[in-house]
Design a protein around this motif. Structure first.
Motif, mmCIF file in Angstrom:
data_model
loop_
_atom_site.group_PDB
_atom_site.id
_atom_site.type_symbol
_atom_site.label_atom_id
_atom_site.label_comp_id
_atom_site.label_asym_id
_atom_site.label_seq_id
_atom_site.Cartn_x
_atom_site.Cartn_y
_atom_site.Cartn_z
ATOM 1 N N ILE A 184 -5.781 -3.838 7.279
ATOM 2 C CA ILE A 184 -4.301 -4.330 7.628
ATOM 3 C C ILE A 184 -3.451 -5.415 6.984
ATOM 4 O O ILE A 184 -2.357 -5.213 5.984
ATOM 5 N N PHE A 185 -4.156 -6.491 6.704
ATOM 6 C CA PHE A 185 -3.966 -7.736 5.510
ATOM 7 C C PHE A 185 -4.210 -7.529 3.978
ATOM 8 O O PHE A 185 -3.390 -7.631 3.131
ATOM 9 N N ILE A 186 -5.146 -6.661 3.746
ATOM 10 C CA ILE A 186 -5.414 -6.029 3.001
ATOM 11 C C ILE A 186 -4.641 -5.051 2.020
ATOM 12 O O ILE A 186 -3.964 -5.220 0.988
ATOM 13 N N ALA A 187 -3.852 -4.358 3.339
ATOM 14 C CA ALA A 187 -2.864 -3.270 2.505
ATOM 15 C C ALA A 187 -2.202 -3.743 2.326
ATOM 16 O O ALA A 187 -1.196 -3.468 1.265
ATOM 17 N N LEU A 188 -1.424 -4.486 3.013
ATOM 18 C CA LEU A 188 -0.414 -5.309 2.989
ATOM 19 C C LEU A 188 -0.308 -5.970 1.690
ATOM 20 O O LEU A 188 1.137 -6.165 0.715
ATOM 21 N N LEU A 189 -0.965 -6.787 1.095
ATOM 22 C CA LEU A 189 -1.013 -7.327 0.447
ATOM 23 C C LEU A 189 -1.136 -6.623 -1.609
ATOM 24 O O LEU A 189 -0.772 -6.918 -2.525
ATOM 25 N N VAL A 190 -1.761 -5.491 -0.891
ATOM 26 C CA VAL A 190 -1.369 -4.533 -2.094
ATOM 27 C C VAL A 190 -0.604 -3.619 -2.901
ATOM 28 O O VAL A 190 -0.069 -3.523 -3.397
ATOM 29 N N SER A 191 0.390 -3.222 -1.288
ATOM 30 C CA SER A 191 1.273 -3.416 -1.074
ATOM 31 C C SER A 191 2.671 -4.439 -1.926
ATOM 32 O O SER A 191 3.449 -4.088 -2.752
ATOM 33 N N LEU A 192 2.230 -5.531 -1.501
ATOM 34 C CA LEU A 192 2.942 -5.991 -2.228
ATOM 35 C C LEU A 192 2.663 -6.574 -3.657
ATOM 36 O O LEU A 192 3.845 -6.893 -4.052
ATOM 37 N N ILE A 193 1.996 -6.595 -4.388
ATOM 38 C CA ILE A 193 1.173 -6.603 -5.266
ATOM 39 C C ILE A 193 1.924 -5.745 -6.528
ATOM 40 O O ILE A 193 2.783 -5.527 -7.852
ATOM 41 N N THR A 194 2.032 -4.344 -5.934
ATOM 42 C CA THR A 194 2.077 -3.092 -6.803
ATOM 43 C C THR A 194 3.363 -3.466 -6.356
ATOM 44 O O THR A 194 4.100 -2.742 -7.167
ATOM 45 N N TRP A 195 4.156 -4.138 -5.109
ATOM 46 C CA TRP A 195 6.087 -4.119 -5.691
ATOM 47 C C TRP A 195 6.460 -4.756 -6.128
ATOM 48 O O TRP A 195 7.649 -4.653 -7.439
ATOM 49 N N LEU A 196 5.841 -6.237 -6.968
ATOM 50 C CA LEU A 196 6.139 -6.908 -7.541
ATOM 51 C C LEU A 196 5.459 -6.098 -9.225
ATOM 52 O O LEU A 196 6.440 -7.012 -9.896
ATOM 53 N N GLN A 197 4.781 -5.823 -9.653
ATOM 54 C CA GLN A 197 4.533 -5.056 -10.653
ATOM 55 C C GLN A 197 5.440 -4.097 -10.530
ATOM 56 O O GLN A 197 6.010 -4.197 -12.265
ATOM 57 N N SER A 198 6.132 -4.002 -10.164
ATOM 58 C CA SER A 198 7.499 -2.789 -10.267
ATOM 59 C C SER A 198 8.384 -3.171 -10.498
ATOM 60 O O SER A 198 9.387 -2.902 -11.222
ATOM 61 N N ASP A 199 8.336 -4.305 -9.546
ATOM 62 C CA ASP A 199 9.641 -5.182 -9.901
ATOM 63 C C ASP A 199 10.192 -5.872 -11.437
ATOM 64 O O ASP A 199 10.915 -6.030 -11.714
ATOM 65 N N PHE A 200 8.628 -6.772 -11.632
ATOM 66 C CA PHE A 200 8.438 -7.067 -12.834
ATOM 67 C C PHE A 200 9.489 -6.619 -14.513
ATOM 68 O O PHE A 200 9.873 -6.910 -14.927
#
Length: 125
Positions: free
Chosen positions: A97-113
């Motif tokens: 679950i934590f790995i899925a949350l980290l992947v989701s956070l990294i994906t969101w940060l890439q789109s936000d940048f």
């Protein structure tokens, strides 16, 4: 440091488990040992007195406190093993679950940048 002294500690006196040797009293005459189980005519009953007697081992003796303690330890070891198994499974699920949350956070940060830099280049560029 009050608990850790180098004084000699008094040990509990050693108590022997068997104060005398165990003797086999079954070898002399087994009929004498079971005379209370005989019927009035001197024969053994065909049916057992209790239904639970069929399930019991005739050599079974009552458990000593040490044997009870060992059985209790064995049960706790089994329970601890089962608990360890389920805790490993639960830990693995939490890690996934934590790995899925980290992947989701990294994906969101890439789109936000990407959106932020696009906005900055349009405004100042």
């Amino acid at each position: 440091m009050a608990y850790f002294t180098h004084n000699d500690q008094n040990s509990a006196p050693h108590e022997r488990v068997f104060h005398q040797p165990v003797q086999d009293d079954w070898a002399d005459n087994p009929e004498d040992d079971y005379d209370d189980a005989m019927d009035d005519d001197g024969s053994y009953p065909q049916e057992p007195y209790d239904d639970d007697l069929e399930d019991e081992d005739p050599d079974d003796e009552p458990l000593t406190p040490e044997e009870k303690k060992m059985l209790r330890k064995g049960r706790f070891r089994v329970a601890a093993g089962i608990f360890d198994f389920f805790s490993v499974i639960a830990g693995t699920v939490v890690i996934l679950i934590f790995i899925a949350l980290l992947v989701s956070l990294i994906t969101w940060l890439q789109s936000d940048f990407d959106q932020t830099f696009t906005l900055i280049t349009r405004t100042f560029g």
